[in-house]
Design an enzyme around this catalytic site. Structure first.
Site, PDB file in Angstrom:
ATOM      1  CB  ILE A 184      27.011  60.140 -18.085  1.00 18.60           C
ATOM      2  CG1 ILE A 184      27.603  59.234 -16.991  1.00 18.60           C
ATOM      3  CG2 ILE A 184      27.473  59.675 -19.474  1.00 18.60           C
ATOM      4  CD1 ILE A 184      27.130  57.794 -17.006  1.00 18.60           C
TER       5      ILE A 184
ATOM      6  CB  THR B 111      26.512  55.561 -23.694  1.00 18.72           C
ATOM      7  OG1 THR B 111      26.076  56.891 -23.371  1.00 18.72           O
ATOM      8  CG2 THR B 111      27.422  55.579 -24.891  1.00 18.72           C
ATOM      9  CB  ALA B 112      21.513  55.519 -21.107  1.00 22.01           C
ATOM     10  NE  ARG B 113      21.429  49.648 -17.546  1.00 24.07           N
ATOM     11  CZ  ARG B 113      22.697  49.950 -17.259  1.00 24.07           C
ATOM     12  NH1 ARG B 113      23.496  50.456 -18.182  1.00 24.07           N
ATOM     13  NH2 ARG B 113      23.185  49.704 -16.050  1.00 24.07           N
TER      14      ARG B 113
ATOM     15  CG  ASP C  18      28.519  50.730 -25.004  1.00 23.94           C
ATOM     16  OD1 ASP C  18      29.195  49.799 -25.499  1.00 23.94           O
ATOM     17  OD2 ASP C  18      28.593  51.058 -23.808  1.00 23.94           O
TER      18      ASP C  18
ATOM     19  CD  GLU D   5      23.368  45.489 -22.916  1.00 25.23           C
ATOM     20  OE1 GLU D   5      24.124  45.095 -22.007  1.00 25.23           O
ATOM     21  OE2 GLU D   5      23.229  46.672 -23.202  1.00 25.23           O
TER      22      GLU D   5
ATOM     23  CG  HIS E  43      26.805  47.444 -21.504  1.00 23.93           C
ATOM     24  ND1 HIS E  43      25.558  47.178 -20.977  1.00 23.93           N
ATOM     25  CD2 HIS E  43      27.310  48.454 -20.747  1.00 23.93           C
ATOM     26  CE1 HIS E  43      25.343  47.978 -19.933  1.00 23.93           C
ATOM     27  NE2 HIS E  43      26.400  48.757 -19.788  1.00 23.93           N
ATOM     28  CB  ILE E  44      32.981  48.479 -23.948  1.00 25.96           C
ATOM     29  CG1 ILE E  44      32.833  49.343 -25.227  1.00 25.96           C
ATOM     30  CG2 ILE E  44      33.001  46.997 -24.299  1.00 25.96           C
ATOM     31  CD1 ILE E  44      34.084  49.348 -26.103  1.00 25.96           C
TER      32      ILE E  44
ATOM     33  CB  SER F  74      31.907  51.597 -17.089  1.00 24.46           C
ATOM     34  OG  SER F  74      31.435  50.259 -17.073  1.00 24.46           O
TER      35      SER F  74
HETATM   36  C1  DGY Z   1      26.525  50.913 -15.336  1.00 27.89           C
HETATM   37  O1  DGY Z   1      27.316  51.141 -14.417  1.00 27.89           O
HETATM   38  O2  DGY Z   1      25.323  51.145 -15.236  1.00 27.89           O
HETATM   39  C2  DGY Z   1      27.100  50.297 -16.565  1.00 27.89           C
HETATM   40  O3  DGY Z   1      26.263  50.425 -17.633  1.00 27.89           O
HETATM   41  C3  DGY Z   1      27.419  48.849 -16.304  1.00 27.89           C
HETATM   42  O4  DGY Z   1      26.245  48.141 -16.076  1.00 27.89           O
END
Ligand code: DGY
Length: 321
Positions: free
Chosen positions: A159, A237-239, A263, A268, A286-287, A289
């Protein structure tokens, strides 16, 4: 022949549920209610495998109490911080994830956040929708150019590399920190920083793309935010648990940071409510994906893992241990 039984802990995309029903005795969750640990254990009775999501916490206690029948836990996600992989290994339960199929969708959202943060999209949208737009002004809602700015990517896996490719198209200079340096062809001209601290010092925009691990939890704390150039932008966009929320919110309030695009959030969906009052925080639920194609691919990849083990007696392609 008996179809293997799968406990499916969340509602799946229609195409994924169709394949599940075709090949398995699938215990679906049409209401999409998140199960407690006790429910997960009880509902897994007699199941051969589990198809879970990042909202399901597979702790050592859960693993210890799973029925003997469960051979594999396949997560519908690339991230697997919600699974205690060591506990799975100790009990001989295979754990798998879905790498590689959500790279572009997530990198797209990272870029949406970078653009939104740099160009004040939330403030602009709010002004317009609330009827506060009085007309064009030379100094209204000025953001910053991306061209010529330095993008620091923390975590240069699939990513991170996809974010870098997009950023090159926007004329940005790419820097990155990763546990190990990439081969030159994958680096594609990006500058490697052996430490996160060194990367932070040159990051006009910081994109967090590393996995959440005990080592990276809260890694973007007040001390490290202070290393960023004044007016920097932070995008995640990770965690969410990699960011110290209080420190990030403080830096967005003080003006140390220009803006953030987020995101993902710690805890969450119960994000720190202070983010909601910040005009310079562009927030998404958290969109990363969340495209039709990507969510189907994630489901099919999870099913490929389940199929390998439960239908074909083969090694799972995306085994975590
Ligand atoms: C993932 O695949 O890790 C996305 O963030 C969905 O949890």
């Amino acid at each position: 022949m008996r179809k293997p039984t799968i406990l499916v802990t969340r509602r799946m995309p229609p195409a994924v549920e169709a394949r599940l029903k075709r090949d398995y005795d699938a215990r679906l969750n049409p209401d999409d209610r998140i199960y407690s640990s006790e429910e997960l254990i009880a509902k897994a009775a007699g199941a051969d495998g589990m198809l879970i999501c990042s909202s399901d916490k597979i702790t050592p206690e859960v693993v210890a109490h799973l029925p003997e029948s469960v051979k594999i836990i396949a997560t519908f996600s690339v991230g697997y911080e919600h699974i205690d992989v060591m506990a799975c290994e100790a009990r001989g339960v295979i754990a798998t994830n879905t790498p590689g199929v959500l790279t572009d969708a997530t990198a797209d959202i990272a870029f949406l956040l970078i653009l939104a943060a740099a160009r004040r999209a939330y403030e602009a949208q709010t002004m317009l929708r609330q009827g506060q737009w009085t007309g064009w002004h030379t100094t209204m809602l000025l953001g910053i150019d991306l061209a010529g700015k330095r993008l620091g990517i923390f975590g240069m896996g699939r990513i991170g590399q996809a974010v870098a490719r997009r950023a090159l198209g926007f004329g940005m200079e790419i820097h990155y920190h990763n546990r190990s340096r990439l081969p030159q062809e994958l680096e594609a001209g990006a500058t490697y920083h052996p430490t996160l601290e060194s990367l932070l010092q040159v990051s006009d925009v910081l994109s967090i793309n590393a996995p959440s691990t005990p080592e990276t939890r809260n890694i973007l704390n007040a001390e490290r935010i202070a290393l960023l150039p004044d007016g920097a932008i932070v995008v995640n966009t990770a965690r969410g648990d990699m960011v110290d929320d209080a420190a990030l919110i403080g830096a967005l309030r003080s003006g140390k940071l220009r803006a953030a695009g987020l995101d993902v959030f710690a805890g969450e969906p119960n994000l720190n409510k202070e983010y909601l009052s910040l005009p310079n925080a562009y927030l998404l639920p958290h969109i990363g994906s969340a495209t039709i194609e990507t969510r189907d691919r994630m489901g099919f990849t999870a099913l490929d893992n389940l199929d390998a083990v439960l239908l074909h007696g083969r090694p799972a392609p995306n085994r975590l241990w």
